[in-house]
Design an enzyme around this catalytic site. Structure first.
Site, PDB file in Angstrom:
ATOM      1  N   LEU A 174       2.689  -8.156  -0.517  1.00  0.00           N
ATOM      2  CA  LEU A 174       4.128  -8.036  -0.741  1.00  0.00           C
ATOM      3  C   LEU A 174       4.374  -7.278  -2.038  1.00  0.00           C
ATOM      4  CD1 LEU A 174       5.180 -11.633   0.348  1.00  0.00           C
ATOM      5  CD2 LEU A 174       5.514  -9.502   1.613  1.00  0.00           C
ATOM      6  N   GLU A 175       4.898  -6.088  -1.929  1.00  0.00           N
ATOM      7  CA  GLU A 175       5.047  -5.208  -3.087  1.00  0.00           C
ATOM      8  C   GLU A 175       6.487  -5.118  -3.570  1.00  0.00           C
ATOM      9  OE1 GLU A 175       3.126  -1.525  -2.088  1.00  0.00           O
ATOM     10  OE2 GLU A 175       1.313  -2.545  -1.396  1.00  0.00           O
ATOM     11  N   ASN A 176       7.339  -5.969  -3.027  1.00  0.00           N
ATOM     12  CA  ASN A 176       8.747  -5.957  -3.424  1.00  0.00           C
ATOM     13  C   ASN A 176       9.199  -7.319  -3.930  1.00  0.00           C
ATOM     14  OD1 ASN A 176       9.520  -3.141  -2.511  1.00  0.00           O
ATOM     15  ND2 ASN A 176       8.688  -3.978  -0.608  1.00  0.00           N
TER      16      ASN A 176
ATOM     17  N   MET B  91       0.827  -1.187   0.000  1.00  0.00           N
ATOM     18  CA  MET B  91       0.000   0.000   0.000  1.00  0.00           C
ATOM     19  C   MET B  91       0.869   1.248   0.000  1.00  0.00           C
ATOM     20  SD  MET B  91      -2.985  -1.124  -0.119  1.00  0.00           S
ATOM     21  CE  MET B  91      -3.719  -2.738   0.051  1.00  0.00           C
TER      22      MET B  91
END
Length: 576
Positions: free
Chosen positions: A401-403, A1
């Site tokens: 999980l954005e990485n 987010m």
């Protein structure tokens, strides 16, 4: 987010010819050859090979890998061609047929779906084509051609149109004098790939797999014993015991024989009763998800008890990484939350659950650094989350999980967690838009891998710039079309409508870009679920079981007077 704004993705567009001119030319061509269509004689044969696509794409070549065979819809037999235009490719599928010189051939095909063309080139006289602007039912296209004095082969083709929906073709006929050559004898098909477990009950397990070229049927095995046969690419095995693990494989068959079996997958039936780690509440058919902030970033600071009743799933943000790879823990920010204690927090979780809500723990976020990329880290992830579920009574987990995400090990981790926590476990995901552009992406693959235990994917329709819709067109964030055309990718890419939600910011301060008014969210929900209030993009069908919507965050919503949840919540709950 809360990502930084992504760069826009640009794409060259191809100028499309005026259809009016095309219609005029085709109409003139059709008038010119009307007399020829009826000249095929009763003794004529169909010189097209694999004309009904019963042997997959045998004898056909489709541009850019645009073609595949499907078991539904079909006009005749058990297979048909599905070809999908994309970018600068019009999904052209061709076959060279043997013909006799100075002969007349009637060309026809049944078509359905988007714009569809059939034609013949290299005739030695006048090449021909005809087309349909799209149809929801099977329509027969007809034309004919005459070969030149030295013509012994002609290329026949089908194709769609740039930016339009996929088309289907079946039962191609090139009827005229036999030019020599016959259909090749079928060969034993290859083993099916992509076998996955779907919906489960206490006595049944659903399975699905990829279509196999040349297959006319499939045999499903349970533990090496034949369980059922089907001509489709899915089946439900029934008569099973509750809370029991089973092994499944599938083979492909045709008149030449049976393939070797696929790789084996494991599925477990649901428990007859499953109290789970805490109060088990069911997620409603149409649900609203909100992220609750365990920190103060300028939005309204809340206790869980402050979250409005319009929220059905509350995702506590976020779990914290530990020194052990894959393992997570949770630390309530009591100081940042005005002295909110762990005891109050746990009591509020129980109160929300007693009111029929689900409180889950979210892993990741913009700066989350949890890595699950090995068997050891997958086990640590599952074990640590189960510990948190037992300690706090969480109903499940959210993957944000954005990485980066590894589908192989995240699948293992979530299945391990599910086996520990039971069938009441709620699993949600919040990928970025780029993560769900293709089924080959790691997030999309993870969602499909756990489809049988997945609750909902609430993709983030913000901080992303422009993206491709399912029709191959580019849409800019902040519009009804952006929401509907991108949701269509998930809806047509393998997820059930009940597993798709629209993730948007609750206010202009909730994200760097991509905020849309609640009225736009509601219009997109209506477009997808009911086919109304659409923009320029309108899906080819409706999805009345669409799960609902998500927002970042309940805190930013409260900062704006709960305007988002007051408008979107009742609308979601009022969907059909």
């Amino acid at each position: 987010m809360e990502l930084s704004a992504g760069s826009s993705r640009h794409r060259r567009s191809r100028v499309r010819p005026l259809l009016g001119g095309t219609v005029a030319v085709v109409a003139a061509g059709a008038l010119a050859v009307t007399g020829l269509v009826s000249t095929a004689q009763a003794a004529d044969v169909n010189v097209a090979k694999n004309a009904g696509f019963e042997s997959g794409l045998g004898n056909w070549t489709c541009s850019g890998g645009s073609g595949t065979t499907v078991s539904s819809p079909v006009h005749g037999g058990t297979s048909a061609l599905k070809a999908t235009p994309a970018g600068q490719d019009n999904a052209k599928c061709t076959q060279t047929v043997a013909v006799k010189p100075n002969s007349t051939y009637a060309l026809s095909s049944w078509v359905q779906g988007g714009y569809a063309y059939i034609g013949a080139s290299g005739t030695g006289t006048t090449d021909v084509s005809t087309w349909s602007p799209g149809s929801s039912s099977w329509t027969q296209l007809k034309t004919s051609f005459r070969t030149g004095p030295s013509t012994t082969s002609v290329t026949v083709y089908t194709h769609g149109w740039y930016g339009q929906a996929a088309y289907y073709a079946d039962d191609v006929q090139v009827s005229g004098p036999d030019g020599g050559g016959t259909d090749p004898e079928p060969t034993i098909p290859g083993a099916p790939a992509g076998l996955t477990v779907g919906a489960t009950t206490t006595s049944s397990i659903g399975l699905s797999w990829n279509a196999v070229s040349g297959a006319t049927g499939y045999t499903v095995y349970r533990g090496g014993t034949k369980a059922t046969t089907t001509t489709a690419t899915s089946a439900t095995v029934t008569g099973l015991a509750a809370d029991t693990a089973y092994q499944f494989s599938v083979s492909a068959t045709n008149s030449a024989g049976e393939s070797v079996k696929s790789a084996t997958v494991s599925g477990r039936t649901a428990k007859t009763t499953d109290p789970g780690p805490g109060p088990v509440t069911s997620v409603p058919k149409h649900a609203v998800t909100g992220y609750w902030q365990n920190f103060d970033n300028g939005a309204t600071v809340q206790k869980l008890s402050d979250v409005p009743a319009n929220y059905d799933i509350i995702a506590v943000s976020f779990a914290d990484a530990t020194a052990t790879p894959g393992a997570v823990t949770f630390n309530l920010d009591s100081a940042g939350l005005n002295g909110y204690t762990v005891a109050q927090f746990k009591a509020d979780i129980k109160a929300k659950q007693a009111a029929g809500k689900n409180v889950i723990i979210s892993v990741g976020g913009e700066k989350g650094s949890v890595a699950v990329n090995s068997d050891a880290s997958a086990n640590a992830f599952a074990d640590s989350l189960y510990t948190l579920i037992q300690e706090y009574g969480f109903n499940g987990v959210d993957i944000d999980l954005e990485n980066g995400l590894n589908s192989t090990y995240m699948t293992k981790a979530l299945r391990s967690l599910s086996s520990k926590a039971g069938s009441g476990l709620v699993i949600t995901m919040a990928p970025q838009t780029i993560d769900m552009q293709s089924t080959s992406g790691e997030y999309f693959k993870t969602a499909l891998n756990i489809k049988d235990i997945l609750t909902v994917v609430n993709m983030q329709y913000y901080n992303s710039g422009s993206m491709l819709g399912c029709d191959g067109k580019v849409y800019s964030q902040g519009s009804v079309d952006f929401l509907t055309a991108l949701a269509c990718i998930q809806l047509e890419g393998g997820l059930a409508p009940s597993q798709v939600g629209l993730g948007v910011p609750a206010s202009t301060r909730g994200a760097g870009s991509g905020y849309v008014a609640p009225s736009v969210v509601n219009a997109a929900l209506d477009c997808l679920a009911k086919g109304t209030s659409c923009g320029s993009f309108k899906p080819s069908r409706t999805y009345p079981d669409l799960r609902g919507a998500m927002t970042w965050s309940t805190n930013w919503d409260a900062t704006a007077g709960n305007a988002w949840s007051n408008a979107v919540g009742p609308h979601v709950h009022g969907l059909p």
